[in-house]
Design an enzyme around this catalytic site. Sequence first.
Site, PDB file in Angstrom:
ATOM      1  N   ARG A 145      -3.667  20.876   5.868  1.00 28.04           N
ATOM      2  CA  ARG A 145      -3.311  22.134   6.531  1.00 28.04           C
ATOM      3  C   ARG A 145      -3.654  22.102   8.031  1.00 28.04           C
ATOM      4  O   ARG A 145      -3.197  22.939   8.787  1.00 28.04           O
ATOM      5  CB  ARG A 145      -4.017  23.303   5.833  1.00 28.04           C
ATOM      6  CG  ARG A 145      -5.484  23.417   6.150  1.00 28.04           C
ATOM      7  CD  ARG A 145      -6.209  24.320   5.170  1.00 28.04           C
ATOM      8  NE  ARG A 145      -5.997  25.735   5.392  1.00 28.04           N
ATOM      9  CZ  ARG A 145      -6.705  26.503   6.207  1.00 28.04           C
ATOM     10  NH1 ARG A 145      -7.678  25.974   6.935  1.00 28.04           N
ATOM     11  NH2 ARG A 145      -6.461  27.786   6.303  1.00 28.04           N
ATOM     12  N   ARG A 198     -11.401  31.206  21.413  1.00 26.67           N
ATOM     13  CA  ARG A 198     -12.719  30.688  20.986  1.00 26.67           C
ATOM     14  C   ARG A 198     -12.669  29.168  21.109  1.00 26.67           C
ATOM     15  O   ARG A 198     -11.591  28.574  21.112  1.00 26.67           O
ATOM     16  CB  ARG A 198     -13.030  31.119  19.551  1.00 26.67           C
ATOM     17  CG  ARG A 198     -12.074  30.576  18.506  1.00 26.67           C
ATOM     18  CD  ARG A 198     -12.477  31.095  17.137  1.00 26.67           C
ATOM     19  NE  ARG A 198     -11.826  30.409  16.042  1.00 26.67           N
ATOM     20  CZ  ARG A 198     -10.898  30.982  15.269  1.00 26.67           C
ATOM     21  NH1 ARG A 198     -10.501  32.213  15.497  1.00 26.67           N
ATOM     22  NH2 ARG A 198     -10.380  30.313  14.264  1.00 26.67           N
ATOM     23  N   SER A 199     -13.850  28.567  21.175  1.00 24.23           N
ATOM     24  CA  SER A 199     -13.892  27.113  21.337  1.00 24.23           C
ATOM     25  C   SER A 199     -14.451  26.466  20.070  1.00 24.23           C
ATOM     26  O   SER A 199     -14.365  27.039  18.965  1.00 24.23           O
ATOM     27  CB  SER A 199     -14.727  26.762  22.568  1.00 24.23           C
ATOM     28  OG  SER A 199     -14.617  25.397  22.878  1.00 24.23           O
ATOM     29  N   GLN A 200     -15.014  25.293  20.211  1.00 21.51           N
ATOM     30  CA  GLN A 200     -15.740  24.575  19.143  1.00 21.51           C
ATOM     31  C   GLN A 200     -16.847  23.788  19.836  1.00 21.51           C
ATOM     32  O   GLN A 200     -16.885  23.744  21.079  1.00 21.51           O
ATOM     33  CB  GLN A 200     -14.779  23.642  18.395  1.00 21.51           C
ATOM     34  CG  GLN A 200     -14.212  24.244  17.122  1.00 21.51           C
ATOM     35  CD  GLN A 200     -13.592  23.210  16.198  1.00 21.51           C
ATOM     36  OE1 GLN A 200     -13.132  22.169  16.640  1.00 21.51           O
ATOM     37  NE2 GLN A 200     -13.562  23.510  14.909  1.00 21.51           N
ATOM     38  N   ASP A 298     -17.829  26.831   9.618  1.00 19.99           N
ATOM     39  CA  ASP A 298     -17.257  28.056   9.075  1.00 19.99           C
ATOM     40  C   ASP A 298     -16.935  27.829   7.605  1.00 19.99           C
ATOM     41  O   ASP A 298     -15.978  27.122   7.326  1.00 19.99           O
ATOM     42  CB  ASP A 298     -16.037  28.510   9.877  1.00 19.99           C
ATOM     43  CG  ASP A 298     -15.059  27.377  10.200  1.00 19.99           C
ATOM     44  OD1 ASP A 298     -15.484  26.262  10.505  1.00 19.99           O
ATOM     45  OD2 ASP A 298     -13.857  27.638  10.119  1.00 19.99           O
ATOM     46  N   GLU A 494     -11.996  15.606   3.765  1.00 19.47           N
ATOM     47  CA  GLU A 494     -12.705  16.190   4.929  1.00 19.47           C
ATOM     48  C   GLU A 494     -14.198  16.329   4.678  1.00 19.47           C
ATOM     49  O   GLU A 494     -14.989  16.370   5.614  1.00 19.47           O
ATOM     50  CB  GLU A 494     -12.114  17.558   5.279  1.00 19.47           C
ATOM     51  CG  GLU A 494     -12.298  18.591   4.198  1.00 19.47           C
ATOM     52  CD  GLU A 494     -11.924  20.019   4.619  1.00 19.47           C
ATOM     53  OE1 GLU A 494     -11.713  20.849   3.736  1.00 19.47           O
ATOM     54  OE2 GLU A 494     -11.870  20.295   5.824  1.00 19.47           O
ATOM     55  N   GLU A 509     -12.912  28.906   2.056  1.00 20.61           N
ATOM     56  CA  GLU A 509     -11.705  29.723   1.992  1.00 20.61           C
ATOM     57  C   GLU A 509     -10.397  28.951   1.827  1.00 20.61           C
ATOM     58  O   GLU A 509      -9.343  29.542   1.766  1.00 20.61           O
ATOM     59  CB  GLU A 509     -11.637  30.641   3.222  1.00 20.61           C
ATOM     60  CG  GLU A 509     -11.708  29.928   4.541  1.00 20.61           C
ATOM     61  CD  GLU A 509     -11.794  30.919   5.729  1.00 20.61           C
ATOM     62  OE1 GLU A 509     -11.346  30.557   6.804  1.00 20.61           O
ATOM     63  OE2 GLU A 509     -12.296  32.044   5.534  1.00 20.61           O
TER      64      GLU A 509
HETATM   65  O1  LIG Z   1      -8.677  28.150   8.564  1.00 16.59           O
HETATM   66  C1  LIG Z   1     -10.037  28.322   8.497  1.00 16.59           C
HETATM   67  C2  LIG Z   1     -10.798  27.584   9.570  1.00 16.59           C
HETATM   68  O2  LIG Z   1     -10.389  26.196   9.537  1.00 16.59           O
HETATM   69  C3  LIG Z   1     -10.895  25.343  10.534  1.00 16.59           C
HETATM   70  O3  LIG Z   1     -12.240  24.958  10.248  1.00 16.59           O
HETATM   71  C4  LIG Z   1     -12.464  23.836   9.442  1.00 16.59           C
HETATM   72  O4  LIG Z   1     -11.603  22.745   9.747  1.00 16.59           O
HETATM   73  C5  LIG Z   1     -11.691  22.213  11.079  1.00 16.59           C
HETATM   74  C6  LIG Z   1     -10.743  21.046  11.156  1.00 16.59           C
HETATM   75  O5  LIG Z   1     -11.216  19.956  10.392  1.00 16.59           O
HETATM   76  C7  LIG Z   1     -13.131  21.832  11.446  1.00 16.59           C
HETATM   77  O6  LIG Z   1     -13.196  21.556  12.816  1.00 16.59           O
HETATM   78  C8  LIG Z   1     -14.094  22.974  11.119  1.00 16.59           C
HETATM   79  O7  LIG Z   1     -15.412  22.509  11.306  1.00 16.59           O
HETATM   80  C9  LIG Z   1     -13.892  23.366   9.650  1.00 16.59           C
HETATM   81  O8  LIG Z   1     -14.812  24.350   9.257  1.00 16.59           O
HETATM   82  C10 LIG Z   1     -10.855  25.968  11.924  1.00 16.59           C
HETATM   83  O9  LIG Z   1     -11.543  25.190  12.864  1.00 16.59           O
HETATM   84  C11 LIG Z   1     -11.398  27.372  11.940  1.00 16.59           C
HETATM   85  O10 LIG Z   1     -11.313  27.932  13.207  1.00 16.59           O
HETATM   86  C12 LIG Z   1     -10.561  28.186  10.958  1.00 16.59           C
HETATM   87  O11 LIG Z   1     -10.900  29.543  11.009  1.00 16.59           O
END
Ligand SMILES: OC[C@H]1O[C@H](O[C@H]2O[C@H](CO)[C@@H](O)[C@H](O)[C@H]2O)[C@H](O)[C@@H](O)[C@@H]1O
Length: 558
Positions: A145, A198-200, A298, A494, A509
């Site tokens: 996804r 938002r960032s990471q 998350d 993952e 989720e």
């Molecule tokens: O759709 C829900 C959330 O999905 C992402 O988070 C997860 O996947 C990312 C990609 O691998 C990863 O960076 C992150 O650590 C995971 O928890 C997304 O980044 C979230 O913003 C989104 O709400």
Amino acid sequence: ALPPPCDSQIYCTGPILHQVQKARLFDDDKEFVDMKLRESPDVVLSAFQNLSSEFGTIPPAKLQEFLDMYFEKPGTEFEEWIPTDWHDNPKFLGGIADLQLRKWAEKIHQLWKSLGRKIRSDVKDQPELYSQIYTPHPVIVPGGRFRELYYWDSYWVINGLLLSEMTQTAHGMIQNFLYLINRYGFIPNGGRIYYERRSQPPFLTLMVESYYQATKDKEFLRAALAPLEREYQFWMQNRSVAVSANGTEYKLNRYYVEVDLPRPESYTDDLELAEGLSDEEKQQLWMDLKAGAESGWDFTSRWYIDSDGHNNNSTLGATRTSAIVPTDLNALLCLCEKTLASFHSILGDGDSAARYEEAAARRLQAIEAVLWDAERGAWFDFNLETNSSNVQFYPSNLAPVWAQCYSRSEMAEKAVQYLKKSGALRFPNGVPTSLRNSGQQWDYPNAWPPLQHMLIEGLSKLPSEEAQELAFDLAQRWIKTNWLAYTKYDAMFEKYDVEGDGKPGGGGEYEVQLGFGWTNGVALQLLDHYGANLTSGTGRVFASLLPPLVISAARMLH
Ligand SMILES: OC[C@H]1O[C@H](O[C@H]2O[C@H](CO)[C@@H](O)[C@H](O)[C@H]2O)[C@H](O)[C@@H](O)[C@@H]1O
């Protein structure tokens, strides 16, 4: 009033998003917000307005018809692309002694081809038709996804690409991030407009460091430095918080997203979670959920704060990410400050290097005053509501070891003892994200590639034999877990479950995803670093890679 996740009245706010997501036409809310518009937003909005005047709440079958008429399935924003710098047999494969592991590493190396994506130029020409953010260079995506680039995932992807000798692809990914900084002033969570506020975790400086170490390209470094500093300023101006300890005020960082409304890609989850709350409480919860997404964790019980200020009995609704000062974010920023200083030194700017060294020294003092617990021998997140530490186990409690952000070597050695006593090492399949089974994906029993890597890399940098052996032991456990799952499912996941041998992770989720960018990057890094000694357990090895004594013993046996 806070802004919405983005300004699009199709992808981030408005009645189409609300009705389509509430009707649950798709198993995953992300599906709708990844679809391309067939007509301009105005045309689509007014067609929806007409339908609403007729029906009020539109029946699901009519909604589906509307979607078929005005939207395309996700994926049309990309064109066919196979990385042009991919080639057979990169050198690092030759250092993997175990025959099965070497064959598997070849397969992982092949996976870059299926995870490559190039964005069509139409996304640049008609951005209003897409949720995809245009970036000029092709990317490696996580997979499943996650069809678009993700910020912190890309650090481990790029490290893997560099081992695979795919320097050009790695270069392009970094250029994309620099482009995003020029456009937004920071790097969004991922390559979609619904992620743009938002960032990471800010890993770009370390991506540039990895690339520089592989190429020694000073011109590249020179060009990257100004955007990197701009990103650093973003974090210092928008994500910092004052914390008092022992009568002194310190500045540390946190995840903080001042954006209203549910996350479009998880719209119904966020809406349901906020049911029964006042408008003010809803806004706070949605901000904290987005800050949770910004943290990369998350979601997790690590971000819960109960009504009594602790985090023992709560559920997802108690997510209070912005009230927590995280150890790992501050360790990462400390490492970024030291790395930015080293970039300035390399480029001959001693004054700027000294400025970043001072910033790192200030942060070190803050980390030790606020997060370090000498008695327990580790660093703990700080709760701004109660001015107290959360002493639960998370691998992030050792992040300063990975970042080498501590003032005395005995602190790191104490942290090794803390880890040994924590109870987190009793699982043969990896180190869990916490010891609490909350049902969220960043908790027990899940183990995540980036966290394993940071822990192992941190331990491997310590001088003690004990720490180095532990690093190897954890690398062996992780490789075995990944490899076993690969042999069972023919896939990389993952995340994994520490309770099963080769079992993918779960919870949270969405369904566990396959691909998978950072998993592949971490596996390749461990196979590269420990390849001479890691085993699949099948006992078949390349004789030329064994130490001479073992070879002669094996010959005697035959
Ligand atoms: O759709 C829900 C959330 O999905 C992402 O988070 C997860 O996947 C990312 C990609 O691998 C990863 O960076 C992150 O650590 C995971 O928890 C997304 O980044 C979230 O913003 C989104 O709400």
